[in-house]
Design a protein around this motif. Structure first.
Motif, PDB file in Angstrom:
ATOM      1  N   ASP A  13     -60.300 -28.949  32.738  1.00 63.27           N
ATOM      2  CA  ASP A  13     -59.484 -27.935  33.303  1.00 63.27           C
ATOM      3  C   ASP A  13     -59.074 -28.238  34.753  1.00 63.27           C
ATOM      4  O   ASP A  13     -58.019 -27.600  35.096  1.00 63.27           O
ATOM      5  CB  ASP A  13     -60.781 -26.647  33.390  1.00 63.27           C
ATOM      6  CG  ASP A  13     -60.228 -25.630  34.205  1.00 63.27           C
ATOM      7  OD1 ASP A  13     -58.994 -24.764  33.546  1.00 63.27           O
ATOM      8  OD2 ASP A  13     -60.407 -25.143  35.239  1.00 63.27           O
ATOM      9  N   ARG A  14     -59.746 -29.091  35.478  1.00 64.11           N
ATOM     10  CA  ARG A  14     -59.184 -29.556  36.862  1.00 64.11           C
ATOM     11  C   ARG A  14     -58.474 -30.525  36.888  1.00 64.11           C
ATOM     12  O   ARG A  14     -58.205 -31.130  37.807  1.00 64.11           O
ATOM     13  CB  ARG A  14     -60.617 -29.651  37.754  1.00 64.11           C
ATOM     14  CG  ARG A  14     -61.297 -28.348  38.080  1.00 64.11           C
ATOM     15  CD  ARG A  14     -62.780 -28.256  38.309  1.00 64.11           C
ATOM     16  NE  ARG A  14     -63.025 -26.931  38.952  1.00 64.11           N
ATOM     17  CZ  ARG A  14     -63.430 -25.834  37.997  1.00 64.11           C
ATOM     18  NH1 ARG A  14     -63.146 -26.199  36.819  1.00 64.11           N
ATOM     19  NH2 ARG A  14     -64.091 -24.838  38.547  1.00 64.11           N
ATOM     20  N   GLN A 111     -47.931 -19.569  42.859  1.00 64.03           N
ATOM     21  CA  GLN A 111     -49.376 -19.610  43.324  1.00 64.03           C
ATOM     22  C   GLN A 111     -50.163 -18.926  42.407  1.00 64.03           C
ATOM     23  O   GLN A 111     -49.662 -17.926  41.743  1.00 64.03           O
ATOM     24  CB  GLN A 111     -49.704 -18.861  44.917  1.00 64.03           C
ATOM     25  CG  GLN A 111     -48.796 -19.531  45.966  1.00 64.03           C
ATOM     26  CD  GLN A 111     -49.036 -18.716  47.255  1.00 64.03           C
ATOM     27  OE1 GLN A 111     -49.683 -17.679  47.242  1.00 64.03           O
ATOM     28  NE2 GLN A 111     -49.077 -19.301  48.368  1.00 64.03           N
ATOM     29  N   SER A 112     -51.562 -19.638  42.265  1.00 64.54           N
ATOM     30  CA  SER A 112     -52.493 -18.908  41.344  1.00 64.54           C
ATOM     31  C   SER A 112     -53.648 -18.317  41.834  1.00 64.54           C
ATOM     32  O   SER A 112     -53.962 -18.958  43.079  1.00 64.54           O
ATOM     33  CB  SER A 112     -52.803 -19.738  40.139  1.00 64.54           C
ATOM     34  OG  SER A 112     -51.820 -20.076  39.351  1.00 64.54           O
ATOM     35  N   ARG A 113     -54.353 -17.521  41.177  1.00 66.70           N
ATOM     36  CA  ARG A 113     -55.826 -16.854  41.635  1.00 66.70           C
ATOM     37  C   ARG A 113     -56.682 -18.327  41.687  1.00 66.70           C
ATOM     38  O   ARG A 113     -56.734 -19.120  40.540  1.00 66.70           O
ATOM     39  CB  ARG A 113     -56.390 -15.765  40.890  1.00 66.70           C
ATOM     40  CG  ARG A 113     -55.583 -14.708  41.575  1.00 66.70           C
ATOM     41  CD  ARG A 113     -55.733 -14.199  42.815  1.00 66.70           C
ATOM     42  NE  ARG A 113     -57.053 -13.152  42.766  1.00 66.70           N
ATOM     43  CZ  ARG A 113     -57.765 -13.021  43.903  1.00 66.70           C
ATOM     44  NH1 ARG A 113     -57.260 -13.645  44.911  1.00 66.70           N
ATOM     45  NH2 ARG A 113     -58.684 -12.149  43.852  1.00 66.70           N
ATOM     46  N   LYS A 114     -57.656 -18.414  42.631  1.00 69.24           N
ATOM     47  CA  LYS A 114     -58.642 -19.755  42.404  1.00 69.24           C
ATOM     48  C   LYS A 114     -59.331 -19.835  41.119  1.00 69.24           C
ATOM     49  O   LYS A 114     -59.746 -18.761  40.687  1.00 69.24           O
ATOM     50  CB  LYS A 114     -59.448 -19.651  43.603  1.00 69.24           C
ATOM     51  CG  LYS A 114     -60.378 -20.926  43.826  1.00 69.24           C
ATOM     52  CD  LYS A 114     -61.329 -20.619  44.892  1.00 69.24           C
ATOM     53  CE  LYS A 114     -60.637 -20.804  46.171  1.00 69.24           C
ATOM     54  NZ  LYS A 114     -61.767 -20.850  47.387  1.00 69.24           N
ATOM     55  N   HIS A 115     -59.257 -20.930  40.574  1.00 65.79           N
ATOM     56  CA  HIS A 115     -59.821 -21.392  39.352  1.00 65.79           C
ATOM     57  C   HIS A 115     -59.387 -20.496  38.192  1.00 65.79           C
ATOM     58  O   HIS A 115     -60.184 -20.157  37.288  1.00 65.79           O
ATOM     59  CB  HIS A 115     -61.507 -21.276  39.486  1.00 65.79           C
ATOM     60  CG  HIS A 115     -62.096 -22.349  40.553  1.00 65.79           C
ATOM     61  ND1 HIS A 115     -61.748 -23.453  40.706  1.00 65.79           N
ATOM     62  CD2 HIS A 115     -62.988 -22.150  41.460  1.00 65.79           C
ATOM     63  CE1 HIS A 115     -62.233 -23.956  41.641  1.00 65.79           C
ATOM     64  NE2 HIS A 115     -63.091 -23.027  42.243  1.00 65.79           N
ATOM     65  N   SER A 116     -58.133 -20.280  38.215  1.00 65.88           N
ATOM     66  CA  SER A 116     -57.390 -19.444  37.117  1.00 65.88           C
ATOM     67  C   SER A 116     -56.155 -19.793  36.942  1.00 65.88           C
ATOM     68  O   SER A 116     -55.480 -20.461  37.770  1.00 65.88           O
ATOM     69  CB  SER A 116     -57.553 -17.910  37.331  1.00 65.88           C
ATOM     70  OG  SER A 116     -56.588 -17.366  38.070  1.00 65.88           O
TER      71      SER A 116
END
Length: 271
Positions: A13-14, A111-116
């Protein structure tokens, strides 16, 4: 899903390689590979270091996921929220809000929300819809909800914002300078003290915290969750009092306090 599948899922995922995880933990990539295949399990020290590396709780790695519930990252589609906010702004003649919607969408693009994988614009739109759902149809409040993170996150200047001076003042109050372990307490205390003197800024900040509390299960570490809980308990009662002491926000104060304290209690029990 066991520990091995959890480690592999977090790594992929990361977008880390086994070698990168191994280097961070001071082990061989063969060790990481054996964990992911469930041939061996990492000891307690390695579990803790894995959690720190992936910025998740130890339970996110160690717990079986076979009985896990299916969860949603987002409840509402952000484009639907955009349409709702813009339609409301037109109906109630909120000129700054109309300009703020398009500006925020462009500023947070990519930009994305953290961890999503959720587009970041979901967050400011959620705040705007939250305010409107409580019957707060105020051009300054809704526009500032939409723009509250652009100074911190989008490399834009206050004077660049296409809104009036009252809204720029609110955005300025809601923008916090970067902190480190040495100066965090001093900066955060001053930040919340300044916000507490303004009912509209206090209202927006409390809605912001309610929304951020809902994102904690997305993968924040136990330490980060603990810090958010302690910060909420320390600083937000003063903001809630400022809101409650403002007649037109009485109902909002009750709803925000109920939501915030209910969520904090849930997280404390789960922790």
């Amino acid at each position: 899903m066991g520990i091995g599948s959890n480690i592999k899922g977090l790594r992929e995922d990361r977008k880390y390689t086994q070698e990168q995880v191994a280097d961070a933990l001071g082990v061989s990539f063969q060790a990481v590979s054996s964990w992911e295949r469930d041939e061996y399990k990492p000891d307690t020290e390695k579990l803790i270091r894995l959690a720190e590396f992936f910025d998740v709780s130890v339970s996110a790695i160690a717990e079986e996921k076979s009985n896990a519930f299916k969860t949603k990252e987002a409840i509402y589609d952000w484009e639907h929220m955009k349409t709702y906010v813009k339609t409301t702004a037109r109906n109630f003649k909120l000129p700054n809000t109309l300009k703020a919607v398009d500006y925020a969408i462009k500023a947070h693009e990519g930009q994305s929300r953290k961890h999503s994988s959720i587009p970041y614009i979901y967050h400011p739109l959620n705040l705007a819809c939250h305010a409107l759902s409580m019957g707060i149809v105020d051009d300054a409040v809704i526009a500032a909800c939409l723009l509250h993170d652009v100074i911190e996150d989008c490399s834009v200047k206050l004077d660049d914002l296409p809104v009036d001076d009252e809204i720029k003042g609110l955005v300025s109050l809601l923008s916090c300078e970067k902190t480190n372990d040495q100066n965090r307490k001093e900066i955060i205390s001053s930040y919340y003290e300044a916000i507490s003197g303004n009912p509209k800024a206090s209202l927006i900040k409390c809605m912001d915290r309610c929304n951020n509390l809902t994102t904690m299960p997305w993968g924040l570490s136990r330490d980060r969750i603990y810090r958010m809980i302690k910060e909420t308990e320390e600083y937000y009662p003063v903001l809630l009092k400022t809101i409650k002491d403002t007649t037109e926000y009485n109902n909002a104060a009750w709803l925000l306090k109920y939501q915030m304290e209910s969520m904090l209690d849930i997280y404390k029990r789960l922790l």
